[in-house]
Scaffold this motif. Structure first.
Motif, PDB file in Angstrom:
ATOM      1  N   GLY A  56       9.463 -31.132 -21.010  1.00 27.33           N
ATOM      2  CA  GLY A  56       8.872 -29.878 -21.808  1.00 27.33           C
ATOM      3  C   GLY A  56       7.540 -29.772 -21.926  1.00 27.33           C
ATOM      4  O   GLY A  56       6.870 -28.519 -22.730  1.00 27.33           O
ATOM      5  N   ASP A  57       7.442 -29.006 -20.508  1.00 29.25           N
ATOM      6  CA  ASP A  57       5.799 -28.466 -20.079  1.00 29.25           C
ATOM      7  C   ASP A  57       6.355 -27.555 -19.664  1.00 29.25           C
ATOM      8  O   ASP A  57       6.139 -26.696 -18.767  1.00 29.25           O
ATOM      9  CB  ASP A  57       5.196 -29.463 -19.299  1.00 29.25           C
ATOM     10  N   LEU A  58       6.400 -26.437 -20.538  1.00 29.12           N
ATOM     11  CA  LEU A  58       7.488 -24.845 -20.038  1.00 29.12           C
ATOM     12  C   LEU A  58       5.681 -24.064 -19.663  1.00 29.12           C
ATOM     13  O   LEU A  58       5.896 -23.175 -18.715  1.00 29.12           O
ATOM     14  CB  LEU A  58       7.427 -24.099 -21.474  1.00 29.12           C
ATOM     15  N   ARG A 111      10.486 -24.989  -6.924  1.00 25.01           N
ATOM     16  CA  ARG A 111      11.740 -25.049  -8.574  1.00 25.01           C
ATOM     17  C   ARG A 111      11.919 -26.221  -8.649  1.00 25.01           C
ATOM     18  O   ARG A 111      12.588 -26.403  -9.367  1.00 25.01           O
ATOM     19  CB  ARG A 111      12.366 -24.376  -7.000  1.00 25.01           C
ATOM     20  N   ALA A 112      11.649 -27.631  -7.839  1.00 24.88           N
ATOM     21  CA  ALA A 112      12.593 -28.725  -7.856  1.00 24.88           C
ATOM     22  C   ALA A 112      11.270 -28.999  -9.414  1.00 24.88           C
ATOM     23  O   ALA A 112      11.601 -30.035 -10.500  1.00 24.88           O
ATOM     24  CB  ALA A 112      12.311 -30.486  -7.170  1.00 24.88           C
ATOM     25  N   GLN A 161       4.809 -23.434 -11.454  1.00 24.76           N
ATOM     26  CA  GLN A 161       5.973 -23.014 -10.453  1.00 24.76           C
ATOM     27  C   GLN A 161       6.439 -22.781  -9.730  1.00 24.76           C
ATOM     28  O   GLN A 161       6.792 -22.323  -9.187  1.00 24.76           O
ATOM     29  CB  GLN A 161       6.655 -24.966 -10.613  1.00 24.76           C
ATOM     30  N   LEU A 162       7.187 -21.201 -10.659  1.00 27.23           N
ATOM     31  CA  LEU A 162       8.541 -20.967 -10.173  1.00 27.23           C
ATOM     32  C   LEU A 162       7.380 -19.226  -9.685  1.00 27.23           C
ATOM     33  O   LEU A 162       8.154 -18.509  -8.938  1.00 27.23           O
ATOM     34  CB  LEU A 162       8.920 -20.549 -12.002  1.00 27.23           C
ATOM     35  N   ARG A 163       6.279 -19.222 -10.258  1.00 30.89           N
ATOM     36  CA  ARG A 163       5.429 -18.194 -10.083  1.00 30.89           C
ATOM     37  C   ARG A 163       4.962 -17.988  -9.600  1.00 30.89           C
ATOM     38  O   ARG A 163       4.899 -17.355  -7.888  1.00 30.89           O
ATOM     39  CB  ARG A 163       3.805 -17.759 -11.417  1.00 30.89           C
ATOM     40  N   GLN A 164       4.650 -19.456  -8.588  1.00 30.88           N
ATOM     41  CA  GLN A 164       4.095 -19.636  -7.112  1.00 30.88           C
ATOM     42  C   GLN A 164       5.541 -19.997  -6.648  1.00 30.88           C
ATOM     43  O   GLN A 164       5.067 -19.296  -5.196  1.00 30.88           O
ATOM     44  CB  GLN A 164       3.542 -21.332  -7.191  1.00 30.88           C
ATOM     45  N   LEU A 223      12.668 -17.787 -13.738  1.00 30.52           N
ATOM     46  CA  LEU A 223      11.359 -17.908 -14.890  1.00 30.52           C
ATOM     47  C   LEU A 223      11.122 -16.692 -16.120  1.00 30.52           C
ATOM     48  O   LEU A 223      10.607 -16.781 -16.747  1.00 30.52           O
ATOM     49  CB  LEU A 223      10.285 -16.927 -13.512  1.00 30.52           C
ATOM     50  N   SER A 224      12.394 -15.554 -16.253  1.00 32.59           N
ATOM     51  CA  SER A 224      12.188 -14.735 -17.281  1.00 32.59           C
ATOM     52  C   SER A 224      12.934 -16.388 -18.485  1.00 32.59           C
ATOM     53  O   SER A 224      12.138 -15.773 -20.031  1.00 32.59           O
ATOM     54  CB  SER A 224      13.197 -13.921 -17.023  1.00 32.59           C
ATOM     55  N   GLN A 225      13.557 -16.734 -18.478  1.00 34.78           N
ATOM     56  CA  GLN A 225      14.177 -17.300 -19.469  1.00 34.78           C
ATOM     57  C   GLN A 225      13.219 -18.095 -19.693  1.00 34.78           C
ATOM     58  O   GLN A 225      13.038 -18.924 -21.019  1.00 34.78           O
ATOM     59  CB  GLN A 225      14.941 -18.720 -18.809  1.00 34.78           C
ATOM     60  N   VAL A 226      11.842 -18.918 -18.437  1.00 41.88           N
ATOM     61  CA  VAL A 226      11.247 -19.997 -19.105  1.00 41.88           C
ATOM     62  C   VAL A 226      10.424 -19.185 -19.940  1.00 41.88           C
ATOM     63  O   VAL A 226       9.635 -19.992 -20.773  1.00 41.88           O
ATOM     64  CB  VAL A 226      11.070 -20.683 -17.880  1.00 41.88           C
TER      65      VAL A 226
END
Length: 492
Positions: A451-453, A441-442, A459-462, A481-484
């Motif tokens: 800017g590396d979406l 998460r961090a 990372q968020l999926r993991q 994750l949805s926002q990203v």
């Protein structure tokens, strides 16, 4: 005696390594990690003129992301706390609708400062080296705030629309080029015509500069600062320009300065009432920290401050003694540094800068318990203070107490969500605390800020995969994750 003359500034590698990245930024559209074009501001829209208020905000955010990726920054909390304090001392007197600022300090010993749309204000560490007084330093910040309030960047773009049109990607790259590198004509020639167009657009006109001088003087006066600091600072820059010959100081490449302008500013400044202006001690303490940081070696810094302690009085004496302590610490002489700092604390026991630096000296001696006890006491007196909290997080990590460090760093990321280095430190602490979800998460927040979406999405999926479906954190991670993912989809 001036510190800047006494030190031989060591070579600073940050700007040299930026050229490949800046060349790519300048010649290509801004892209995501896979080469797909990122969403960029479009011309027009609400707000009137060529650039809308919304577009200015988008430009500012893009510039911040690019600086986070490409520029070394001064992350020292004491420096950043001071920088924010002086900006927000001036901001109430600035004619801006939105007074929320994004502030950066670039790690370079050269004189430079910049302001770009979206209320982004930045200075180089070298501005502290060259501004001998707080009034001089504040004058440069006030001048940049005046450029923002008068929307000079937007007005310049409107003038350039037909004569030298630029892609927004090129424009943003030009801003970064101006902010974090040496941006003289030779560099522009190397970069090609697109760079030259960007440089020309970023150079403020004589009328813009005079207007920013006038508004900046008013900002200084209304903020309780000395307007005479502005012509004093201009004269310092003019002297540097003469001394450097063909190597124009970076600041002057986009802020042309003439002797007539210096004279005009001096004349205007003299029209303000003469009052007793006194620098804040904190400015001189922060300046001393950066003088040690940019010195050729810690030994040189120790020698210079030793000499300086013998000659100065008042704030300059306190700053010299503090600078000597910082230099001793940098030279690996922590016990001597501790002695100097305790002497300073006897006269000013509540000074946070002394307390934080003493804690660092204790850590260098592996006295973790002493450092933590002192910092916890200081934090109770100054809740949420950035410098104390940051040093306490470091102390907890060095004492193998990662969960407590995580608590402090999470607090810092809540207070300063736009400071990417706190997210990196949090990821490290989460790893030492064996919280893998926290690491992901961090790291995702760090990737978002740079800017590396795509990396953030991974990372968020993991993180999501490692959290049980019914856990409260699962919903939070899923929403982020949805926002990203939505932002990434818009960029494709």
């Amino acid at each position: 005696m001036e510190f800047i003359r006494a030190f031989r500034v060591r070579h600073w590698p940050g700007t040299t390594t930026l050229w490949p990245l800046l060349l790519g930024l300048l010649l290509l559209p801004v892209t995501t990690a896979t080469g797909k074009e990122a969403p960029l501001p479009t011309f027009g829209g609400t707000g009137g003129g060529l650039i809308s208020d919304q577009m200015e905000q988008q430009i500012g955010q893009q510039v911040l992301r690019s600086i986070r990726r490409s520029a070394d920054q001064v992350t020292d909390p004491l420096v950043n706390d001071y920088m924010e304090s002086i900006v927000y001392q001036l901001v109430p007197s600035v004619p801006l609708k939105d007074r929320q600022m994004s502030i950066v300090v670039i790690d370079s010993p050269a004189i430079n400062a910049f302001a770009v749309p979206g209320n982004v204000i930045g200075v180089n560490g070298g501005l502290f080296l060259n501004a001998r007084t707080e009034q001089q330093f504040a004058s440069v910040v006030a001048h940049e705030l005046a450029h923002l309030s008068q929307r000079h960047f937007a007005r310049r773009m409107e003038q350039q629309e037909t004569s030298a049109p630029l892609t927004i990607g090129g424009m943003i790259a030009g801003i970064i080029l101006s902010a974090v590198t040496k941006s003289d004509a030779g560099i522009a020639a190397i970069m090609g015509t697109q760079a030259l167009a960007a440089q020309n657009m970023l150079k403020y006109s004589r009328a813009n500069e005079q207007e920013a001088d006038r508004v900046g003087l008013e900002i200084l006066a209304e903020s309780g600062m000395d307007p005479r600091g502005m012509p004093e600072m201009f004269e310092i820059m003019m002297r540097q320009n003469r001394m450097q010959g063909n190597r124009m100081p970076e600041y002057l490449s986009t802020h042309p300065l003439t002797q007539s302008r210096v004279s005009d500013t001096r004349s205007r400044a003299e029209q303000f009432p003469v009052r007793g202006f006194e620098d804040a001690l904190e400015y001189h303490l922060v300046r001393a920290r950066l003088q040690v940081h940019y010195a050729r070696s810690p030994v040189d810094a120790v020698n210079v401050f030793n000499d300086y302690v013998k000659t100065e009085e008042g704030h300059e004496m306190a700053a010299a003694r503090y600078g000597l302590a910082v230099a001793l610490l940098a030279a690996g002489r922590a016990e001597e540094a501790e002695e100097k700092l305790r002497e300073l604390l006897e006269h000013n026991p509540m000074r946070i800068t002394y307390q934080v630096t003493l804690a660092e000296a204790l850590l260098h001696q592996d006295r973790m318990d002493d450092a933590r006890e002192m910092l916890r006491t200081a934090l109770r007196r100054n809740p949420d203070n950035r410098a104390i909290t940051s040093m306490l997080a470091r102390a907890e990590l060095e004492a193998d107490n990662a969960p407590r460090a995580v608590d402090h760093l999470r607090n810092l990321t809540r207070q300063y969500p736009g400071k990417e280095h706190f997210w990196l430190r949090l990821a490290e602490a989460e790893g030492q605390a064996r919280d893998i979800v926290g690491v992901h998460r961090a790291r995702a927040e760090y990737d978002i800020l740079t800017g590396d979406l795509e990396a953030a999405e991974r990372q968020l999926r993991q993180a999501q995969e490692k959290v049980p479906p019914d856990a409260p954190a699962r919903q939070i991670i899923t929403e982020r994750l949805s926002q990203v993912s939505e932002a990434l989809a818009r960029s494709r």
